[in-house]
Design a protein around this motif. Structure first.
Motif, short mmCIF file in Angstrom:
data_model
loop_
_atom_site.label_atom_id
_atom_site.label_comp_id
_atom_site.label_asym_id
_atom_site.label_seq_id
_atom_site.Cartn_x
_atom_site.Cartn_y
_atom_site.Cartn_z
N ALA A 66 -5.93 -5.29 -2.67
CA ALA A 66 -5.59 -4.46 -3.82
C ALA A 66 -4.89 -3.18 -3.38
CB ALA A 66 -6.87 -4.12 -4.58
N ASN A 67 -3.59 -3.11 -3.62
CA ASN A 67 -2.83 -1.92 -3.25
C ASN A 67 -2.77 -0.99 -4.45
OD1 ASN A 67 -1.02 -0.05 -2.33
ND2 ASN A 67 0.76 -1.42 -2.31
N TRP A 68 -3.58 0.06 -4.39
CA TRP A 68 -3.65 1.00 -5.53
C TRP A 68 -2.50 2.01 -5.50
CZ3 TRP A 68 -9.67 2.25 -5.74
CH2 TRP A 68 -10.34 1.10 -6.17
N LYS A 69 -1.65 1.94 -4.50
CA LYS A 69 -0.47 2.81 -4.39
C LYS A 69 -0.86 4.26 -4.74
CE LYS A 69 2.35 -1.06 -5.88
NZ LYS A 69 3.68 -1.52 -6.11
N MET A 70 -0.06 4.93 -5.59
CA MET A 70 -0.40 6.29 -6.03
C MET A 70 -0.74 6.25 -7.52
SD MET A 70 1.81 9.66 -4.99
CE MET A 70 2.66 9.81 -6.56
N GLY A 74 4.73 -1.39 6.69
CA GLY A 74 6.08 -1.76 6.22
C GLY A 74 6.12 -2.26 4.80
N HIS A 75 5.25 -1.70 3.94
CA HIS A 75 5.35 -2.07 2.51
C HIS A 75 6.77 -1.77 2.03
CE1 HIS A 75 4.83 -1.89 -1.84
NE2 HIS A 75 3.81 -2.72 -1.64
N SER A 76 7.25 -2.55 1.09
CA SER A 76 8.67 -2.39 0.70
C SER A 76 8.93 -1.00 0.11
CB SER A 76 9.09 -3.47 -0.28
OG SER A 76 8.52 -3.22 -1.53
N GLU A 77 7.91 -0.39 -0.50
CA GLU A 77 8.14 0.96 -1.02
C GLU A 77 8.30 1.97 0.12
OE1 GLU A 77 4.91 0.95 -3.82
OE2 GLU A 77 6.04 -0.41 -5.11
N ARG A 78 7.66 1.71 1.25
CA ARG A 78 7.89 2.54 2.44
C ARG A 78 9.30 2.26 3.00
NH1 ARG A 78 4.95 6.52 2.42
NH2 ARG A 78 6.13 6.97 4.29
N TRP A 96 12.28 -7.61 -5.23
CA TRP A 96 12.63 -7.70 -6.65
C TRP A 96 11.46 -8.13 -7.53
CZ3 TRP A 96 11.75 -12.73 -8.00
CH2 TRP A 96 11.78 -13.66 -6.98
N ALA A 97 10.40 -8.61 -6.89
CA ALA A 97 9.23 -9.08 -7.66
C ALA A 97 8.15 -8.01 -7.74
CB ALA A 97 8.66 -10.34 -7.02
N ILE A 98 8.30 -6.93 -6.99
CA ILE A 98 7.23 -5.93 -6.92
C ILE A 98 7.33 -4.96 -8.10
CG2 ILE A 98 6.28 -4.01 -5.59
CD1 ILE A 98 6.96 -5.53 -3.10
N GLY A 99 6.26 -4.94 -8.88
CA GLY A 99 6.17 -4.00 -9.99
C GLY A 99 7.14 -4.28 -11.13
N THR A 100 7.74 -5.47 -11.17
CA THR A 100 8.75 -5.74 -12.18
C THR A 100 8.28 -6.72 -13.25
OG1 THR A 100 9.58 -7.58 -10.85
CG2 THR A 100 10.64 -5.43 -10.52
N GLY A 134 2.79 -11.46 -2.50
CA GLY A 134 2.68 -10.27 -3.33
C GLY A 134 3.92 -10.08 -4.17
N GLY A 135 3.73 -9.62 -5.41
CA GLY A 135 4.86 -9.37 -6.32
C GLY A 135 4.50 -9.83 -7.71
N SER A 136 4.04 -8.86 -8.56
CA SER A 136 3.71 -9.15 -9.96
C SER A 136 2.67 -10.25 -10.13
CB SER A 136 5.00 -9.48 -10.74
OG SER A 136 5.84 -8.34 -10.76
N VAL A 137 1.66 -10.23 -9.25
CA VAL A 137 0.53 -11.14 -9.44
C VAL A 137 -0.33 -10.60 -10.58
CG1 VAL A 137 -1.61 -12.03 -8.41
CG2 VAL A 137 0.50 -11.95 -7.06
N VAL A 190 -3.54 -13.07 -1.95
CA VAL A 190 -2.48 -12.31 -2.61
C VAL A 190 -2.66 -10.81 -2.38
CG1 VAL A 190 -1.84 -13.96 -4.44
CG2 VAL A 190 -3.82 -12.48 -4.78
N LEU A 191 -1.54 -10.11 -2.38
CA LEU A 191 -1.53 -8.65 -2.35
C LEU A 191 -1.12 -8.21 -3.76
CD1 LEU A 191 -1.65 -5.89 -0.89
CD2 LEU A 191 0.60 -6.36 0.05
N ILE A 192 -2.01 -7.45 -4.38
CA ILE A 192 -1.82 -7.13 -5.80
C ILE A 192 -1.66 -5.63 -5.96
CG2 ILE A 192 -2.76 -7.53 -8.13
CD1 ILE A 192 -5.02 -9.09 -6.20
N GLY A 193 -0.64 -5.21 -6.67
CA GLY A 193 -0.44 -3.79 -6.93
C GLY A 193 -1.01 -3.42 -8.29
N HIS A 194 -0.13 -3.36 -9.28
CA HIS A 194 -0.47 -2.84 -10.61
C HIS A 194 -1.73 -3.46 -11.19
CE1 HIS A 194 0.16 -2.17 -14.97
NE2 HIS A 194 0.55 -1.00 -14.51
N ALA A 195 -1.85 -4.78 -11.14
CA ALA A 195 -2.99 -5.45 -11.79
C ALA A 195 -4.31 -5.19 -11.07
CB ALA A 195 -2.72 -6.94 -11.90
C1 PEP Z 1 2.65 -4.38 -4.11
O1 PEP Z 1 2.92 -3.21 -4.28
O2 PEP Z 1 2.36 -4.78 -2.98
C2 PEP Z 1 2.69 -5.27 -5.26
C3 PEP Z 1 2.62 -6.54 -5.04
O3 PEP Z 1 2.81 -4.68 -6.50
P1 PEP Z 1 2.76 -5.41 -7.93
O4 PEP Z 1 1.60 -6.37 -7.91
O5 PEP Z 1 2.57 -4.33 -8.92
O6 PEP Z 1 4.05 -6.14 -8.09
#
Ligand code: PEP
Length: 254
Positions: free
Chosen positions: A8-12, A95-99, A171-175, A209-212, A229-234
Motif C-alpha cells: 500500500a503506497n500512501w504517497k502524500m 524508483g517509483h515512477s513519481e520519483r 500511464w496506469a498510475i493514478g489514472t 501496480g496501476g489503478s488497482v 499488487v502495489l496499490i496507491g489511491h485505493a
Molecule cells: C502507485 O503509486 O504505485 C500506484 C499504483 O498508484 P494507483 O494505484 O493510485 O494507480
C-alpha cells in the motif's frame, strides 16, 4: 495456495493523523486477514514510525517510499536507508515512477538506492514501467529491460536476498486506466526472464501496480506470474483497501 503481497503506497495522500487513524483501523481488522496475504504499508516518512508501531503487533509491515543511499551527512531534506531500517522498515520502494518522472530520478540513482537498501537489509521494491509515449512508440519492453538491467546487472546480492519488481506502467498510475491483466501478466513473464538471467539465485517476486481497485484486483492476482499488487489511491482509504484485502483473501483460499 500462493502467498499474495498487497503493498500500500500512501504517497502524500494522508497527513500524520489520517495515517495513524487508517493504521489503527487496519490493525483492528487484521485478525480477519488470510494468512496467505502479506501486507506492507508505505506511509509518509513522518508517519512511518508510529504507523509501524501500530502494525507490527498484528503482522503488517512498513516500508519507505524513497530513501537516500548515504548513511549520514550534509544532505538536507533526505532520509537514509539505514534511518528507515532503524525506524522499523522492512521494505523500500525504489524508483517509483513519481520519483523518476516528477523528481527526475535516474536509473543511476535507482541503482545507488538499491545497493544501499540491500546493504542495510531492506527488501527493495523496484518500480519499472513505460510512459504512455513510450508505449505508443512500441518501446514498452525496451524501456523496462533498460530499467531492469541498469538496476540489476552485476548486482552483488547475498544468497538469501529477496527483491520485488513492481511493473507499473506510468500511464496506469493514478489514472483509473489500468493495464489489461493479460498484458500485465505478459510483461511479468518478460521481467521474470530478465531477472532470472541477471540474478539466477535471487528470490524475486513480481507485483502489478496501476489503478488497482477492489473491482479489478482479482483479475491481476489470478495470474500465475503475479505475486501481488502495489496499490496507491485505493489503499489510502479504509473501505477500498479493506475490500481489496478481503478479495485477495478469498482468492488465496480458492
Ligand atoms: C502507485 O503509486 O504505485 C500506484 C499504483 O498508484 P494507483 O494505484 O493510485 O494507480
Amino acid at each position: 495456495m500462493k502467498t499474495i503481497h498487497l503493498f500500500a503506497n500512501w504517497k502524500m495522500y494522508l497527513d500524520f493523523d489520517e495515517s495513524n487513524i487508517l493504521a489503527n483501523a487496519l490493525a483492528a481488522q487484521a485478525k480477519k486477514n488470510s494468512e496467505q496475504i502479506k501486507i506492507a504499508v508505505f506511509p509518509s516518512a513522518l508517519a512511518l514510525y508510529p504507523v509501524g508501531q501500530v502494525l507490527k503487533d498484528v503482522g503488517l509491515a512498513v516500508g519507505a517510499q524513497n530513501a537516500y543511499w548515504v548513511d549520514k551527512g550534509g544532505f538536507t531534506g533526505e532520509v537514509s536507508v539505514n534511518m528507515f531500517k532503524e525506524a522499523g522498515c522492512e521494505y523500500a520502494l525504489i524508483g517509483h515512477s513519481e520519483r523518476r518522472h516528477i523528481f527526475n530520478e535516474t536509473n543511476h540513482e535507482v541503482r545507488q538506492k538499491l545497493e544501499a537498501a540491500l546493504a542495510v537489509g531492506l527488501t527493495p521494491v523496484i518500480c519499472v514501467g513505460e510512459t504512455a509515449e513510450e508505449r505508443r512508440a512500441d518501446k514498452t519492453e525496451e524501456v523496462v529491460e533498460i530499467q531492469l538491467r541498469s538496476a540489476l546487472d552485476k548486482l552483488a546480492v547475498g544468497a538469501d536476498a529477496k527483491i520485488f519488481i513492481a511493473y507499473e506502467p506510468v500511464w496506469a498510475i493514478g489514472t483509473g486506466d489500468a493495464c489489461a491483466p493479460g498484458e500485465a501478466e505478459r510483461m511479468h513473464g518478460k521481467i521474470s526472464k530478465i531477472v532470472t538471467a541477471l540474478l539466477p539465485k535471487v528470490d524475486c517476486k513480481i507485483l502489478y501496480g496501476g489503478s488497482v481497485r477492489p473491482a479489478n484486483v482479482a483479475d491481476y492476482l489470478i495470474g500465475p506470474l503475479t505475486d501481488g499488487v502495489l496499490i496507491g489511491h485505493a489503499s489510502a482509504q479504509l473501505d477500498s483497501f479493506s475490500e481489496i484485502i478481503k478479495r485477495a483473501g478469498e482468492l488465496a483460499k480458492a
